[in-house]
Design an enzyme around this catalytic site. Structure first.
Site, PDB file in Angstrom:
ATOM      1  N   CYS A 149      -3.016  14.765  -5.090  1.00 44.72           N
ATOM      2  CA  CYS A 149      -3.457  16.088  -5.318  1.00 44.72           C
ATOM      3  C   CYS A 149      -4.206  16.826  -4.265  1.00 44.72           C
ATOM      4  O   CYS A 149      -4.735  15.995  -3.338  1.00 44.72           O
ATOM      5  CB  CYS A 149      -4.123  15.965  -6.599  1.00 44.72           C
ATOM      6  SG  CYS A 149      -5.745  15.194  -6.449  1.00 44.72           S
TER       7      CYS A 149
ATOM      8  N   ARG B 139     -20.128  27.991  -4.507  1.00 46.38           N
ATOM      9  CA  ARG B 139     -20.686  27.047  -5.405  1.00 46.38           C
ATOM     10  C   ARG B 139     -20.859  27.596  -6.599  1.00 46.38           C
ATOM     11  O   ARG B 139     -22.188  28.235  -6.726  1.00 46.38           O
ATOM     12  CB  ARG B 139     -21.820  26.292  -4.869  1.00 46.38           C
ATOM     13  CG  ARG B 139     -22.199  25.095  -5.510  1.00 46.38           C
ATOM     14  CD  ARG B 139     -23.212  24.011  -4.857  1.00 46.38           C
ATOM     15  NE  ARG B 139     -23.495  22.982  -5.553  1.00 46.38           N
ATOM     16  CZ  ARG B 139     -22.905  21.844  -5.449  1.00 46.38           C
ATOM     17  NH1 ARG B 139     -21.872  21.938  -4.657  1.00 46.38           N
ATOM     18  NH2 ARG B 139     -23.258  20.678  -5.964  1.00 46.38           N
TER      19      ARG B 139
ATOM     20  N   ARG C 134     -13.652  28.877  -1.975  1.00 49.69           N
ATOM     21  CA  ARG C 134     -13.968  28.174  -0.835  1.00 49.69           C
ATOM     22  C   ARG C 134     -13.552  28.709   0.293  1.00 49.69           C
ATOM     23  O   ARG C 134     -13.941  28.832   1.656  1.00 49.69           O
ATOM     24  CB  ARG C 134     -13.884  26.731  -1.035  1.00 49.69           C
ATOM     25  CG  ARG C 134     -14.708  26.033  -2.124  1.00 49.69           C
ATOM     26  CD  ARG C 134     -16.203  25.947  -1.609  1.00 49.69           C
ATOM     27  NE  ARG C 134     -17.104  25.416  -2.421  1.00 49.69           N
ATOM     28  CZ  ARG C 134     -17.354  23.925  -2.541  1.00 49.69           C
ATOM     29  NH1 ARG C 134     -16.674  23.184  -1.512  1.00 49.69           N
ATOM     30  NH2 ARG C 134     -18.215  23.419  -3.434  1.00 49.69           N
TER      31      ARG C 134
ATOM     32  N   ASP D  83     -11.372  15.524   3.439  1.00 47.90           N
ATOM     33  CA  ASP D  83     -11.982  16.801   3.327  1.00 47.90           C
ATOM     34  C   ASP D  83     -11.661  17.719   4.596  1.00 47.90           C
ATOM     35  O   ASP D  83     -11.895  17.137   5.640  1.00 47.90           O
ATOM     36  CB  ASP D  83     -13.580  16.426   3.196  1.00 47.90           C
ATOM     37  CG  ASP D  83     -13.737  16.203   1.685  1.00 47.90           C
ATOM     38  OD1 ASP D  83     -13.014  16.141   1.006  1.00 47.90           O
ATOM     39  OD2 ASP D  83     -14.916  15.280   1.646  1.00 47.90           O
TER      40      ASP D  83
ATOM     41  N   CYS E  71      -5.744  18.685 -12.439  1.00 47.45           N
ATOM     42  CA  CYS E  71      -4.496  18.009 -12.228  1.00 47.45           C
ATOM     43  C   CYS E  71      -4.414  17.117 -13.835  1.00 47.45           C
ATOM     44  O   CYS E  71      -3.378  16.755 -14.251  1.00 47.45           O
ATOM     45  CB  CYS E  71      -4.243  17.157 -11.171  1.00 47.45           C
ATOM     46  SG  CYS E  71      -5.238  15.904 -11.000  1.00 47.45           S
TER      47      CYS E  71
ATOM     48  N   GLU F 255      -3.679  24.469  -7.674  1.00 44.32           N
ATOM     49  CA  GLU F 255      -3.546  22.749  -7.716  1.00 44.32           C
ATOM     50  C   GLU F 255      -2.288  22.319  -7.606  1.00 44.32           C
ATOM     51  O   GLU F 255      -1.288  22.654  -8.156  1.00 44.32           O
ATOM     52  CB  GLU F 255      -3.892  22.520  -9.154  1.00 44.32           C
ATOM     53  CG  GLU F 255      -4.336  20.906  -9.252  1.00 44.32           C
ATOM     54  CD  GLU F 255      -5.486  20.241  -8.614  1.00 44.32           C
ATOM     55  OE1 GLU F 255      -5.898  18.985  -8.744  1.00 44.32           O
ATOM     56  OE2 GLU F 255      -6.381  20.810  -7.829  1.00 44.32           O
TER      57      GLU F 255
ATOM     58  N   ARG G 275     -17.221  24.197 -13.947  1.00 40.77           N
ATOM     59  CA  ARG G 275     -17.912  23.062 -13.579  1.00 40.77           C
ATOM     60  C   ARG G 275     -19.346  23.397 -13.908  1.00 40.77           C
ATOM     61  O   ARG G 275     -19.886  24.369 -13.179  1.00 40.77           O
ATOM     62  CB  ARG G 275     -17.803  22.421 -12.341  1.00 40.77           C
ATOM     63  CG  ARG G 275     -16.677  21.466 -12.066  1.00 40.77           C
ATOM     64  CD  ARG G 275     -16.473  20.672 -10.948  1.00 40.77           C
ATOM     65  NE  ARG G 275     -14.980  20.082 -10.766  1.00 40.77           N
ATOM     66  CZ  ARG G 275     -14.424  19.494  -9.967  1.00 40.77           C
ATOM     67  NH1 ARG G 275     -15.504  19.127  -8.812  1.00 40.77           N
ATOM     68  NH2 ARG G 275     -13.651  18.868  -9.667  1.00 40.77           N
TER      69      ARG G 275
ATOM     70  N   GLU H 284     -22.847  23.335 -12.479  1.00 39.35           N
ATOM     71  CA  GLU H 284     -23.163  22.953 -11.301  1.00 39.35           C
ATOM     72  C   GLU H 284     -24.780  22.609 -11.270  1.00 39.35           C
ATOM     73  O   GLU H 284     -25.286  22.408 -10.265  1.00 39.35           O
ATOM     74  CB  GLU H 284     -23.109  24.054 -10.306  1.00 39.35           C
ATOM     75  CG  GLU H 284     -21.292  24.109  -9.949  1.00 39.35           C
ATOM     76  CD  GLU H 284     -21.063  22.894  -9.087  1.00 39.35           C
ATOM     77  OE1 GLU H 284     -21.910  22.062  -8.652  1.00 39.35           O
ATOM     78  OE2 GLU H 284     -19.940  22.813  -8.814  1.00 39.35           O
TER      79      GLU H 284
ATOM     80  N   ASN I  65      -9.255  19.947   0.283  1.00 44.68           N
ATOM     81  CA  ASN I  65      -9.115  18.565   0.362  1.00 44.68           C
ATOM     82  C   ASN I  65      -7.592  17.948   0.072  1.00 44.68           C
ATOM     83  O   ASN I  65      -6.764  18.885  -0.357  1.00 44.68           O
ATOM     84  CB  ASN I  65     -10.011  17.736  -0.538  1.00 44.68           C
ATOM     85  CG  ASN I  65      -9.577  18.158  -2.093  1.00 44.68           C
ATOM     86  OD1 ASN I  65      -8.513  17.724  -2.304  1.00 44.68           O
ATOM     87  ND2 ASN I  65     -10.503  18.838  -2.613  1.00 44.68           N
TER      88      ASN I  65
ATOM     89  N   GLU J  50     -17.278  22.165   2.823  1.00 45.70           N
ATOM     90  CA  GLU J  50     -16.023  21.595   2.327  1.00 45.70           C
ATOM     91  C   GLU J  50     -15.142  22.734   1.659  1.00 45.70           C
ATOM     92  O   GLU J  50     -15.461  22.959   0.670  1.00 45.70           O
ATOM     93  CB  GLU J  50     -16.258  20.347   1.394  1.00 45.70           C
ATOM     94  CG  GLU J  50     -14.814  19.705   1.170  1.00 45.70           C
ATOM     95  CD  GLU J  50     -15.116  18.849  -0.163  1.00 45.70           C
ATOM     96  OE1 GLU J  50     -14.155  18.732  -0.990  1.00 45.70           O
ATOM     97  OE2 GLU J  50     -16.128  18.300  -0.204  1.00 45.70           O
TER      98      GLU J  50
END
Length: 502
Positions: free
Chosen positions: A461, A347, A468, A416, A306, A355, A336, A338, A435, A432
């Site tokens: 957001c 992951r 996931r 979450d 975002c 988003e 990302r 990790e 969210n 998770e």
């Protein structure tokens, strides 16, 4: 004990200030009771504890607590001192020299080895961290000591932050489900040719079957959540500059997890000819040579989706009736690093996400969060038929700023959504997979967005991570569409066949 400041320094003068000794003495005595106490509780201002004159220097030692810090004390008295000795004695104040600046901060534990700009030494002894600062007048004026203190206090607070377990409270839990599948879904997808590992770490190439699943999740989110709630689709940049991360707050600590972007120093083919020639001869890419030919990083690849939206609103005043503004982006990947935590599809370093961003008055933002939660409950119960739960989480930035009270009221914070993965066994860690966050005024304030009526603006957001969702769904339902909920099968349609290999 509170933080304690001891600054030894001097005012540089245009001439020997000895003739003004009595006037300076009277000024410092009065300043200890007036200028250096302003804004502080009684008895907690700064104090000039000793001083003398040595040629073109007025040397002094200032001690203080946190209310009027020693460097602020020096800056507060500079102009009135100059006015007093200038008018009567024709002596000017040319600047400030800092001989030493010591800050003592209480801490139950040492922080380990640290390298902090403008700090030459850090010592821990019997519950106190002692910092020796290397600063001058410019750093005092820029409030560098204040930022060093804030940084240290954040690090000390981080030690006492108990992590997710201590700041986690269950809000709702679905009924238990009977699971008929107990395999790791990522491994099964690989076996059945639904996906293959990409050439980069934490990256997958999704085949037709996996992609159909992702697109179905997207359609469900659009049909059941975004369209009914009045969202508009936008396209957010996926290269994020430092300016954006500075305003969003991510520049405080994003560095270990981002993929950096560095432009070439020039596009001139001649400049790059040796790189091309090296590869043509050796068939090896000369990465060390390339390093010398690229510029400094201008930012990184999309980390949190975002922030790059907010420059669209930056500096604008928006009509009151435009709120709440509701937009979403699904135009590209997020990245990302990790750091060894990669596992399967859930992951990864490169992932796909829808988003969802909304902004308005605090009341509008909190109310809309509840609407989103109702829509998610419908999707997870009636369409995906998952076993899941949702929990209230105090975000780290709130815990470190002492805003737990607001979090406990259910206003600013994160919810979450978690699901059990049968292959991890009874009592295994839940995943998770969703969210919903209300971020308060963090983004509207950081990007200077205003409402015509003058009301405060908040934002929220919610990230729909397709990897996931797929990991939670397939872990519970398996890869055979015959075992999927009827409502979901209708939306998927006939699953495509993947590419066959000999």
């Amino acid at each position: 004990m509170e933080s304690h400041f001891t600054l030894k320094g001097s005012f540089k003068t245009s001439a020997d200030a000895s003739p003004a000794k009595d006037v300076i003495d009277a000024f410092f005595t009065e300043a200890n009771e007036t200028i250096l106490t302003k804004g502080a509780p009684e008895g907690e201002g700064a104090r000039i504890v000793e001083w003398d004159i040595a040629g073109d220097r007025i040397n002094l030692t200032v001690e203080s607590g946190k209310h009027v810090r020693a460097h602020d004390a020096m800056l507060r008295i500079r102009k009135p001192l100059a006015a007093i000795i200038g008018k009567e004695f024709k002596v000017g104040v040319r600047g400030i020299d800092v001989e030493s600046y010591i800050i003592e901060i209480p801490s139950e534990n040492p922080l380990g080895e640290l390298k902090i700009p403008h700090v030459s030494n850090i010592v821990y002894d019997e519950g106190v961290i002692t910092l020796t600062l290397d600063v001058g007048e410019a750093e005092l004026e820029k409030r560098v000591p204040d930022r060093i203190l804030t940084l240290m206090e954040d690090k000390i607070a981080a030690q006492s932050y108990g992590g997710k377990g201590e700041h986690w409270e269950i809000l709702w839990e679905s009924e238990k489900k009977e699971f008929t599948f107990s395999e790791d879904p990522t491994q099964e997808m690989v076996k059945q040719g639904w996906l293959k590992r990409g050439s980069s770490r934490g990256q997958w190439i999704h085949g037709a079957q996996s992609t159909r699943l992702f697109r179905t999740f997207e359609r469900i989110v659009i049909d059941e959540l975004l369209d009914p709630l009045g969202y508009n689709e936008m396209i957010f940049p996926k290269l994020v500059t430092w300016e954006v991360w500075e305003k969003s707050g991510h520049a405080k600590g994003v560095y270990p997890e981002i993929y950096y972007v560095c432009p070439p120093k020039t596009r001139d083919p001649k400049y790059w000819e040796e790189v091309s020639d090296y590869y043509k001869v050796t068939h090896e890419v000369p990465t060390a040579m390339i390093k010398d030919k690229i510029g400094d990083p201008i930012g990184g690849m999309c980390y949190a989706q975002c922030p790059p939206f907010w420059p669209f609103l930056q500096g604008e005043t928006i009509p009151t009736d435009e709120f709440p503004i509701k937009v979403f982006d699904r135009s590209g990947t997020s990245h990302r690093y990790e750091s060894g935590g990669i596992h399967g599809m859930e992951r990864v370093d490169e992932f796909h996400r829808v988003e969802i961003v909304w902004t308005g008055t605090p009341e509008q933002v909190v109310a809309h969060s509840k609407e989103l939660q109702e829509r998610y409950l419908h999707i997870f119960n009636d369409i995906l038929d998952l076993e899941w739960r949702k929990a209230w989480v105090t975000p780290w930035f709130m815990a470190q700023e002492g805003l737990d009270g607001i979090s406990e009221q259910g206003e600013i914070g994160t919810i979450d959504y978690e699901a059990p993965l049968p292959y991890r066994g009874e009592g295994g860690e839940w995943l998770e997979f969703q969210n919903v966050s209300v971020n308060g005024n963090k983004y509207p304030s950081g990007f200077n967005v205003k409402c015509q009526s003058g009301e405060e603006l908040w934002s929220g957001c919610s990230g729909v991570g397709l990897e996931r969702w797929a990991s939670a769904f397939l872990a519970q339902k398996g890869l055979d569409p015959e075992n999927w909920p009827e409502e979901f099968r209708k939306r998927v349609g006939k699953m495509p066949k993947g590419i066959r290999f000999l």
